[in-house]
Design a protein around this motif. Structure first.
Motif, PDB file in Angstrom:
ATOM      1  N   TYR A  41       0.131  -1.194   0.072  1.00 59.39           N
ATOM      2  CA  TYR A  41       0.183  -0.223   0.051  1.00 59.39           C
ATOM      3  C   TYR A  41       0.534   1.030   0.393  1.00 59.39           C
ATOM      4  CZ  TYR A  41      -3.954  -2.921   1.017  1.00 59.39           C
ATOM      5  OH  TYR A  41      -5.053  -4.073   1.256  1.00 59.39           O
ATOM      6  N   GLU A  42       1.716   1.146   0.441  1.00 55.71           N
ATOM      7  CA  GLU A  42       3.007   2.366   0.941  1.00 55.71           C
ATOM      8  C   GLU A  42       3.392   2.867  -0.805  1.00 55.71           C
ATOM      9  OE1 GLU A  42       4.489   2.797   5.327  1.00 55.71           O
ATOM     10  OE2 GLU A  42       5.549   1.742   4.308  1.00 55.71           O
ATOM     11  N   ARG A  43       4.141   1.585  -1.398  1.00 55.82           N
ATOM     12  CA  ARG A  43       4.407   1.672  -2.734  1.00 55.82           C
ATOM     13  C   ARG A  43       3.168   2.341  -3.726  1.00 55.82           C
ATOM     14  NH1 ARG A  43       7.550  -3.258  -1.665  1.00 55.82           N
ATOM     15  NH2 ARG A  43       6.319  -4.278  -2.865  1.00 55.82           N
ATOM     16  N   GLN A  44       1.990   1.698  -3.310  1.00 56.87           N
ATOM     17  CA  GLN A  44       1.151   2.330  -4.609  1.00 56.87           C
ATOM     18  C   GLN A  44       0.769   3.663  -3.985  1.00 56.87           C
ATOM     19  OE1 GLN A  44      -2.259  -0.362  -3.609  1.00 56.87           O
ATOM     20  NE2 GLN A  44      -1.462  -1.955  -4.499  1.00 56.87           N
ATOM     21  N   THR A  45       0.828   4.196  -2.646  1.00 56.73           N
ATOM     22  CA  THR A  45       0.280   5.539  -2.125  1.00 56.73           C
ATOM     23  C   THR A  45       1.409   6.627  -2.473  1.00 56.73           C
ATOM     24  OG1 THR A  45       0.360   4.869  -0.168  1.00 56.73           O
ATOM     25  CG2 THR A  45      -1.435   4.562  -1.131  1.00 56.73           C
ATOM     26  N   ASN A  46       2.740   6.146  -2.193  1.00 54.48           N
ATOM     27  CA  ASN A  46       4.146   7.128  -2.014  1.00 54.48           C
ATOM     28  C   ASN A  46       3.842   7.578  -1.097  1.00 54.48           C
ATOM     29  OD1 ASN A  46       6.774   7.819  -2.856  1.00 54.48           O
ATOM     30  ND2 ASN A  46       5.609   9.791  -3.718  1.00 54.48           N
ATOM     31  N   LYS A  47       3.409   6.921   0.172  1.00 54.82           N
ATOM     32  CA  LYS A  47       3.149   7.507   1.189  1.00 54.82           C
ATOM     33  C   LYS A  47       3.504   6.159   2.496  1.00 54.82           C
ATOM     34  CE  LYS A  47      -0.836  10.568   0.699  1.00 54.82           C
ATOM     35  NZ  LYS A  47      -1.976  10.193   0.984  1.00 54.82           N
ATOM     36  N   THR A  48       4.147   6.566   3.211  1.00 59.98           N
ATOM     37  CA  THR A  48       4.619   6.133   4.790  1.00 59.98           C
ATOM     38  C   THR A  48       3.292   5.559   5.805  1.00 59.98           C
ATOM     39  OG1 THR A  48       7.042   6.588   4.573  1.00 59.98           O
ATOM     40  CG2 THR A  48       6.458   5.656   6.584  1.00 59.98           C
ATOM     41  N   PHE A  49       3.048   4.988   5.542  1.00 61.50           N
ATOM     42  CA  PHE A  49       2.038   4.918   7.025  1.00 61.50           C
ATOM     43  C   PHE A  49       2.771   4.417   8.825  1.00 61.50           C
ATOM     44  CE2 PHE A  49      -0.451   1.824   4.362  1.00 61.50           C
ATOM     45  CZ  PHE A  49      -1.132   3.544   3.724  1.00 61.50           C
ATOM     46  N   ASP A  50       1.614   5.548   9.189  1.00 62.32           N
ATOM     47  CA  ASP A  50       2.184   4.731  11.259  1.00 62.32           C
ATOM     48  C   ASP A  50       0.840   4.106  11.888  1.00 62.32           C
ATOM     49  OD1 ASP A  50      -0.190   6.148  11.157  1.00 62.32           O
ATOM     50  OD2 ASP A  50      -0.392   8.256  11.571  1.00 62.32           O
ATOM     51  N   VAL A  51       1.596   4.141  13.410  1.00 63.87           N
ATOM     52  CA  VAL A  51       0.708   2.982  13.753  1.00 63.87           C
ATOM     53  C   VAL A  51      -0.406   2.804  13.173  1.00 63.87           C
ATOM     54  CG1 VAL A  51       0.841   1.798  16.437  1.00 63.87           C
ATOM     55  CG2 VAL A  51       2.500   2.881  15.149  1.00 63.87           C
ATOM     56  N   SER A  52      -1.097   3.795  13.930  1.00 56.73           N
ATOM     57  CA  SER A  52      -2.758   4.035  13.393  1.00 56.73           C
ATOM     58  C   SER A  52      -3.283   3.331  12.040  1.00 56.73           C
ATOM     59  CB  SER A  52      -3.439   5.044  14.146  1.00 56.73           C
ATOM     60  OG  SER A  52      -3.196   6.324  13.067  1.00 56.73           O
ATOM     61  N   GLN A  53      -2.275   4.025  10.898  1.00 54.26           N
ATOM     62  CA  GLN A  53      -3.064   3.326  10.203  1.00 54.26           C
ATOM     63  C   GLN A  53      -2.721   2.003   9.520  1.00 54.26           C
ATOM     64  OE1 GLN A  53      -0.203   6.544   8.057  1.00 54.26           O
ATOM     65  NE2 GLN A  53      -2.661   7.398   7.029  1.00 54.26           N
ATOM     66  N   LYS A  54      -1.634   1.196  10.354  1.00 52.16           N
ATOM     67  CA  LYS A  54      -1.371  -0.089  10.301  1.00 52.16           C
ATOM     68  C   LYS A  54      -1.974  -1.265  11.189  1.00 52.16           C
ATOM     69  CE  LYS A  54       3.962   0.820   9.701  1.00 52.16           C
ATOM     70  NZ  LYS A  54       4.990   1.033  10.159  1.00 52.16           N
ATOM     71  N   LYS A  55      -2.338  -0.386  12.128  1.00 54.05           N
ATOM     72  CA  LYS A  55      -3.559  -0.917  12.759  1.00 54.05           C
ATOM     73  C   LYS A  55      -5.077  -1.136  11.559  1.00 54.05           C
ATOM     74  CE  LYS A  55      -2.499  -0.064  17.665  1.00 54.05           C
ATOM     75  NZ  LYS A  55      -3.189   0.577  18.495  1.00 54.05           N
ATOM     76  N   GLU A  56      -5.446  -0.269  11.600  1.00 53.92           N
ATOM     77  CA  GLU A  56      -6.175  -0.366  10.235  1.00 53.92           C
ATOM     78  C   GLU A  56      -6.240  -1.213   8.667  1.00 53.92           C
ATOM     79  OE1 GLU A  56      -6.390   3.687   8.596  1.00 53.92           O
ATOM     80  OE2 GLU A  56      -7.557   4.849  10.597  1.00 53.92           O
ATOM     81  N   ILE A  57      -4.386  -1.546   8.350  1.00 57.31           N
ATOM     82  CA  ILE A  57      -4.716  -1.832   7.384  1.00 57.31           C
ATOM     83  C   ILE A  57      -4.994  -4.136   8.435  1.00 57.31           C
ATOM     84  CG2 ILE A  57      -2.861  -3.049   5.655  1.00 57.31           C
ATOM     85  CD1 ILE A  57      -2.270  -0.696   5.573  1.00 57.31           C
ATOM     86  N   LEU A  58      -4.621  -3.677   9.615  1.00 57.64           N
ATOM     87  CA  LEU A  58      -4.510  -4.841  10.065  1.00 57.64           C
ATOM     88  C   LEU A  58      -6.113  -5.922  10.061  1.00 57.64           C
ATOM     89  CD1 LEU A  58      -3.447  -7.963  11.825  1.00 57.64           C
ATOM     90  CD2 LEU A  58      -3.372  -6.086  13.623  1.00 57.64           C
ATOM     91  N   GLU A  59      -6.834  -4.605  10.584  1.00 57.91           N
ATOM     92  CA  GLU A  59      -8.248  -5.208  11.043  1.00 57.91           C
ATOM     93  C   GLU A  59      -9.000  -5.263   9.654  1.00 57.91           C
ATOM     94  OE1 GLU A  59      -9.756  -4.571  13.611  1.00 57.91           O
ATOM     95  OE2 GLU A  59      -8.034  -4.793  14.347  1.00 57.91           O
ATOM     96  N   ALA A  60      -8.196  -4.576   8.281  1.00 57.60           N
ATOM     97  CA  ALA A  60      -9.391  -4.862   6.992  1.00 57.60           C
ATOM     98  C   ALA A  60      -8.547  -6.153   6.691  1.00 57.60           C
ATOM     99  CB  ALA A  60      -8.178  -3.449   6.134  1.00 57.60           C
ATOM    100  N   ILE A  61      -7.008  -6.423   7.140  1.00 61.58           N
ATOM    101  CA  ILE A  61      -6.763  -8.273   6.819  1.00 61.58           C
ATOM    102  C   ILE A  61      -7.647  -9.370   7.678  1.00 61.58           C
ATOM    103  CG2 ILE A  61      -5.193 -10.014   6.864  1.00 61.58           C
ATOM    104  CD1 ILE A  61      -3.369  -8.069   6.768  1.00 61.58           C
ATOM    105  N   ILE A  62      -8.106  -8.620   8.630  1.00 64.20           N
ATOM    106  CA  ILE A  62      -8.530  -9.530   9.657  1.00 64.20           C
ATOM    107  C   ILE A  62     -10.000  -9.796   9.308  1.00 64.20           C
ATOM    108  CG2 ILE A  62     -10.313  -9.761  11.571  1.00 64.20           C
ATOM    109  CD1 ILE A  62      -7.437  -8.358  13.346  1.00 64.20           C
ATOM    110  N   ASP A  63     -10.648  -8.793   8.885  1.00 65.94           N
ATOM    111  CA  ASP A  63     -12.439  -8.620   8.214  1.00 65.94           C
ATOM    112  C   ASP A  63     -12.450  -9.347   6.501  1.00 65.94           C
ATOM    113  OD1 ASP A  63     -12.851  -7.342  10.027  1.00 65.94           O
ATOM    114  OD2 ASP A  63     -13.476  -4.641   8.763  1.00 65.94           O
ATOM    115  N   GLU A  64     -11.044  -9.145   6.236  1.00 65.97           N
ATOM    116  CA  GLU A  64     -11.071  -9.703   4.182  1.00 65.97           C
ATOM    117  C   GLU A  64     -11.128 -11.768   4.755  1.00 65.97           C
ATOM    118  OE1 GLU A  64      -6.501 -10.633   1.874  1.00 65.97           O
ATOM    119  OE2 GLU A  64      -7.561  -8.452   2.021  1.00 65.97           O
ATOM    120  N   LYS A  65     -10.334 -11.661   5.640  1.00 65.84           N
ATOM    121  CA  LYS A  65      -9.846 -13.012   6.071  1.00 65.84           C
ATOM    122  C   LYS A  65     -11.631 -13.710   6.388  1.00 65.84           C
ATOM    123  CE  LYS A  65      -5.076 -13.949   6.901  1.00 65.84           C
ATOM    124  NZ  LYS A  65      -5.051 -14.766   5.423  1.00 65.84           N
TER     125      LYS A  65
END
Length: 363
Positions: free
Chosen positions: A50-74
């Protein structure tokens, strides 16, 4: 000295082992249909994509959101599997190629796509996908398969409601009036293009291309026959219709100069070119039709040679927007309902999770 060297090597090995163990730490386990762990390595891989796609560096809170998204996906994929919803690899391949063909503007096989990318980008399909989406082809197809299965499950769960999501006639006409200036057809022409890649045999490619051109001129091969033969495995050439707009943007996409484009549009319908050589292939074309520039009314077709009107085009796009919005909300509602303590075990929480997610020093 030997002892010192061995000691250094052992230290490096210990550090590498510690990093590997850290990467394999389990952050959460999804267990709706089966036990499926989400490791720090999996999360890092998704975050880096996602960082490569958006050219941004994510902070801890954003990484938590991605973790939750993976959980939801599974959770949704496991619910889909439990409900008997699945996809074959060939179905995923077909969807992938339909998507890529739409972007390129003509129907391609995966081999033709790989050849085209090799010619235009000088890289393999794997390298191209890695550059575009941060995953190689196999990884992307695996990711795509999960997304499609989840989408099918949500659609299946909300089918009746989804079918009722559509724009009103007033919505469509209002959109047209507000965006009327953007519905313009430039000068366009439709051509049939034949390309024979040089690969490692330029002389052989030239002979083949000249033979195809001669066969067409001498009426030994029709355009339909050339189109069909080009799709046969190992045909050695590509052929198909191409709609060209008289714009600088389209000229750049085709690798044409302004003068080349103007020269092309000066040709009459029925014109057959001579054989030309590019860096990668030999090619020829024939002009099938030409269309003048005009403002499009709501009842006009969007693109020459098709039957889709501006009204239908707007309706399709607004319907898709509304359905996408509905599905996003439906995914959130379904995953929220599934995301219970009995279905998800969070192994890392609070400060210990924050510490693991702060791998690049962000807060």
């Amino acid at each position: 000295m030997k002892r010192f060297t061995v000691g250094i090597l052992m230290l490096f090995a210990s550090v590498a082992l510690a990093v590997a163990q850290s990467e394999l730490q389990v952050l959460a386990v999804v267990k709706l249909d089966k036990s499926e762990s989400i490791t720090l390595k999996e999360l890092r891989s998704r975050v880096e994509t996602y960082e490569r796609q958006t050219n941004k560096t994510f902070d801890v809170s954003q990484k938590k959101e991605i973790l939750e998204a993976i959980i939801d996906e599974k959770l949704i994929v496991q619910a889909a599997t439990k409900a008997g919803i699945s996809l074959t690899d060939s179905q995923v391949d077909q969807y992938f190629m339909q998507n890529m063909s739409q972007q390129i503007g003509r129907q391609l096989t995966e081999k033709e796509l790989a050849d085209l990318i090799r010619q235009q980008e000088n890289m393999s399909l794997d390298e191209y996908m890695k550059k575009q989406v941060g995953m190689n082809l196999s990884e992307y197809k695996s990711y795509l398969k999960c997304q499609l299965i989840a989408q099918r499950y949500v659609i299946d769960q909300k089918r009746d409601e989804l079918q009722n999501v559509s724009p009103s006639d007033a919505d469509i006409r209002s959109f047209y009036e507000m965006n009327k200036a953007s519905f313009v057809q430039n000068d366009m022409l439709k051509m049939f293009l034949v390309m024979v890649p040089k690969n490692k045999d330029a002389a052989g490619a030239k002979t083949k291309a000249q033979g195809l051109l001669d066969d067409y001129k001498n009426k030994k091969q029709t355009l339909d026959q050339l189109r069909v033969k080009s799709r046969v495995d190992n045909s050695g050439f590509q052929a198909g219709d191409l709609l060209i707009s008289k714009t600088q943007q389209h000229a750049r996409q085709l690798g044409l100069s302004y003068n080349d484009l103007m020269e092309l549009f000066s040709k009459d319908k029925g014109y057959v070119s001579s054989l030309t050589e590019t860096d990668n292939d030999f090619q020829f074309y024939t002009i099938l039709d030409k269309y003048g520039a005009k403002m499009l009314e709501i009842s006009d077709v969007v693109q020459p040679g098709t039957t889709v009107t501006v009204y239908e085009y707007i309706k399709q796009n607004l319907t898709q927007q509304k359905q996408n919005q509905f599905l996003i909300q439906a995914i959130q509602d379904i995953s929220k309902a599934l995301n219970t303590d009995s279905n998800v075990s969070r192994r890392k929480t609070g400060d210990s999770l924050d510490k693991l997610l702060n791998w690049d020093g962000t807060k």
